[in-house]
Design a protein around this motif. Structure first.
Motif, PDB file in Angstrom:
ATOM      1  N   GLY A 143       0.678  -1.269   0.195  1.00 24.08           N
ATOM      2  CA  GLY A 143       0.139   0.009  -0.099  1.00 24.08           C
ATOM      3  C   GLY A 143       0.807   1.249   0.047  1.00 24.08           C
ATOM      4  O   GLY A 143       0.441   2.414  -0.364  1.00 24.08           O
ATOM      5  N   GLU A 144       2.052   1.163   0.450  1.00 24.59           N
ATOM      6  CA  GLU A 144       2.989   2.385   0.301  1.00 24.59           C
ATOM      7  C   GLU A 144       3.496   2.595  -0.885  1.00 24.59           C
ATOM      8  O   GLU A 144       4.387   3.338  -1.060  1.00 24.59           O
ATOM      9  CB  GLU A 144       4.162   1.963   1.359  1.00 24.59           C
ATOM     10  N   ILE A 145       3.375   1.693  -1.974  1.00 28.29           N
ATOM     11  CA  ILE A 145       3.946   1.788  -3.240  1.00 28.29           C
ATOM     12  C   ILE A 145       3.131   2.621  -4.175  1.00 28.29           C
ATOM     13  O   ILE A 145       1.986   2.365  -4.640  1.00 28.29           O
ATOM     14  CB  ILE A 145       4.277   0.718  -3.858  1.00 28.29           C
ATOM     15  N   LYS A 146       3.528   3.834  -4.506  1.00 28.78           N
ATOM     16  CA  LYS A 146       2.867   4.787  -5.412  1.00 28.78           C
ATOM     17  C   LYS A 146       3.567   4.629  -7.050  1.00 28.78           C
ATOM     18  O   LYS A 146       2.770   4.745  -7.743  1.00 28.78           O
ATOM     19  CB  LYS A 146       3.226   6.237  -4.875  1.00 28.78           C
ATOM     20  N   VAL A 147       4.763   4.651  -6.940  1.00 28.06           N
ATOM     21  CA  VAL A 147       5.696   4.474  -8.141  1.00 28.06           C
ATOM     22  C   VAL A 147       6.432   3.343  -7.944  1.00 28.06           C
ATOM     23  O   VAL A 147       7.390   3.547  -6.934  1.00 28.06           O
ATOM     24  CB  VAL A 147       6.391   5.592  -8.383  1.00 28.06           C
ATOM     25  N   ALA A 148       6.782   2.392  -8.996  1.00 28.09           N
ATOM     26  CA  ALA A 148       7.435   1.453  -8.978  1.00 28.09           C
ATOM     27  C   ALA A 148       8.247   1.495 -10.319  1.00 28.09           C
ATOM     28  O   ALA A 148       8.000   1.564 -11.416  1.00 28.09           O
ATOM     29  CB  ALA A 148       6.583   0.071  -9.020  1.00 28.09           C
ATOM     30  N   SER A 149       9.694   1.540 -10.039  1.00 26.37           N
ATOM     31  CA  SER A 149      10.783   1.960 -10.965  1.00 26.37           C
ATOM     32  C   SER A 149      11.139   0.360 -11.215  1.00 26.37           C
ATOM     33  O   SER A 149      12.141   0.174 -10.148  1.00 26.37           O
ATOM     34  CB  SER A 149      11.580   2.961 -10.720  1.00 26.37           C
ATOM     35  N   ASN A 150      11.110  -0.025 -12.509  1.00 27.77           N
ATOM     36  CA  ASN A 150      11.766  -1.550 -12.557  1.00 27.77           C
ATOM     37  C   ASN A 150      12.940  -0.975 -13.311  1.00 27.77           C
ATOM     38  O   ASN A 150      12.956  -0.886 -14.617  1.00 27.77           O
ATOM     39  CB  ASN A 150      10.735  -2.473 -13.315  1.00 27.77           C
ATOM     40  N   ARG A 151      14.007  -1.631 -12.786  1.00 27.55           N
ATOM     41  CA  ARG A 151      15.344  -0.960 -13.516  1.00 27.55           C
ATOM     42  C   ARG A 151      15.930  -2.332 -14.230  1.00 27.55           C
ATOM     43  O   ARG A 151      16.932  -2.181 -14.921  1.00 27.55           O
ATOM     44  CB  ARG A 151      16.408  -0.834 -12.543  1.00 27.55           C
ATOM     45  N   THR A 152      15.041  -3.424 -14.371  1.00 29.37           N
ATOM     46  CA  THR A 152      15.714  -4.818 -15.237  1.00 29.37           C
ATOM     47  C   THR A 152      14.513  -5.256 -16.024  1.00 29.37           C
ATOM     48  O   THR A 152      14.297  -6.501 -16.148  1.00 29.37           O
ATOM     49  CB  THR A 152      16.131  -5.759 -14.037  1.00 29.37           C
TER      50      THR A 152
END
Length: 316
Positions: free
Chosen positions: A176-185
Motif C-alpha cells: 500500500g506504500e508503493i505509489k511509483v514502482a521503477s523497474n530497472r531490469t
C-alpha cells in the motif's frame, strides 16, 4: 395411505414448508453461489491474464510464474465473494429460524466500521498487491526502486514486497506504500554516460575514439548478445567549466547495465590515455610565503585533488 392433512403429518409438513424447506433451499443456493463465484472469478482472471500474456508486460513471465500469480489473485477474489455469500446466507437462515437478527446486523455494522478504520491500510496493501501481480509491475529477481528503497526483489506477496539492497540490508515494504514502482531490469536498459574532455581537444577525433571503443566492445564474444546497441556519442552535451561534455548512449540487456557501463568506462580511460586525449582535472593555485616572511613565492599550480589538511603549507 397416511392422511397428510391430519396430525402429525400436517404439523411436520407445515414445519417443513415454513422453516426446513427454505433453509435447505438457502443452503443449496449458497453452495451453487459459492461454486459459481469461484468459476466466475477464474474466468475473469484467466481472460485478463491471457490478454496480458499476449499483449502486455506479463508476456515476459514464464508459464509457472504466470500460473502462480493467477492462482494467487483467484484465491483472493473467490474468498472475498464466497465470504460475503456465506455471511448473507447465515443471516437469512437465522431469520427463517425466527431468530432476531437485528442486533447481529447492527453488531456486524459496528464491527465493520471498526475494522474498516483499523484495517484500511491492510486492505490497501492487498488491493495494491493484487494490481502489482496482475499488471506485472515487477517480479522476483528484478531490481526495483519502490517507496524510496532500491534493491533486488526477494519475495512478493499480496501484502508486502521484500527487497535486499546492495549492502545486503533486507527491506520489507507494504504494497500500500508503493505509489511509483521503477523497474530497472525490464528487458533492456540504456548506457547513459557523460564524458568530459579538455578544451583544445579535437572533438571529432574524440568522438571517433569513443565510437570505436563502443563498436569494439559490442563485437567481442563476451559482450555479443548482451550489448544490443553499441555505445556511441549522441551529441555534445555541454560546454562545461572544465571542458567539453560528450553524451554517450547505448542499449544493453537490462541485467547487464551496470557491468557494461563499468567496462565502457574502463575502456574509455585506456583509449583516451593511448590517444593522448586529456580528461580535465581541477587545478589549485597555492600561495605561500618564505619561512622568513620576506615575501610571497611565485604561485604554484597543482593539478589533482586537494591535499590532506596536514600537507597544506602554513605561514611561517
Amino acid at each position: 395411505m397416511p392422511d397428510f392433512g391430519a396430525p402429525p403429518w400436517s404439523t411436520w409438513l407445515g414445519e417443513f414448508g415454513r422453516t426446513i424447506g427454505p433453509v435447505l433451499l438457502i443452503l443449496v443456493l449458497t453452495l451453487v453461489a459459492v461454486r459459481a463465484a469461484r468459476l466466475l472469478v477464474h474466468g475473469v482472471i484467466k481472460a485478463v491474464f491471457d490478454r496480458e500474456a499476449a499483449q502486455g508486460s506479463a508476456k515476459e513471465l514464464s508459464a509457472i510464474e504466470l500460473a502462480k500469480r493467477r492462482d494467487t489473485i483467484e484465491r483472493l477474489g473467490a474468498r472475498v465473494i464466497q465470504g460475503f455469500v456465506i455471511v448473507v446466507a447465515a443471516l437469512t437462515i437465522l431469520a427463517k429460524l425466527d431468530y432476531n437478527i437485528g442486533p447481529a446486523v447492527a453488531g456486524f455494522g459496528v464491527v465493520g466500521i471498526a475494522v474498516g478504520f483499523g484495517a484500511q491500510s491492510l486492505v490497501r496493501d492487498y488491493f495494491n498487491g493484487a494490481l502489482i501481480l496482475l499488471e506485472n509491475q515487477y517480479s522476483i529477481g528484478d531490481i526495483v526502486s519502490i517507496a524510496g528503497v532500491t534493491g533486488s526483489v526477494e519475495d512478493l506477496t499480496l501484502r508486502r514486497t521484500t527487497l535486499r539492497d546492495l549492502d545486503g540490508v533486507v527491506h520489507t515494504v507494504p504494497n500500500g506504500e508503493i505509489k511509483v514502482a521503477s523497474n530497472r531490469t525490464r528487458t533492456w536498459a540504456r548506457i547513459n554516460q557523460d564524458v568530459t574532455v579538455s578544451y583544445g581537444t579535437d572533438v571529432d577525433r574524440a568522438i571517433e575514439v569513443v565510437n570505436a571503443v563502443g563498436r569494439e566492445m559490442a563485437d567481442e564474444p563476451a559482450w555479443q548478445g548482451r550489448v544490443l546497441e553499441p555505445p556511441r556519442v549522441e551529441r555534445v552535451e555541454a560546454l562545461a567549466e572544465y571542458g567539453i561534455t560528450l553524451k554517450i548512449l547505448g542499449s544493453v540487456q537490462a541485467i547487464d547495465q551496470w557491468a557494461a557501463a563499468g567496462e565502457l568506462r574502463k575502456r574509455l580511460l585506456a583509449a583516451f590515455t593511448r590517444e593522448g586525449i586529456e580528461i580535465p582535472r581541477p587545478q589549485r593555485v597555492i600561495l605561500a610565503r618564505d619561512a622568513d616572511g620576506s615575501g610571497p613565492r611565485p604561485p604554484e599550480v597543482v593539478v589533482g585533488p586537494p591535499p590532506a589538511e596536514d600537507a597544506i603549507p602554513r605561514d611561517g
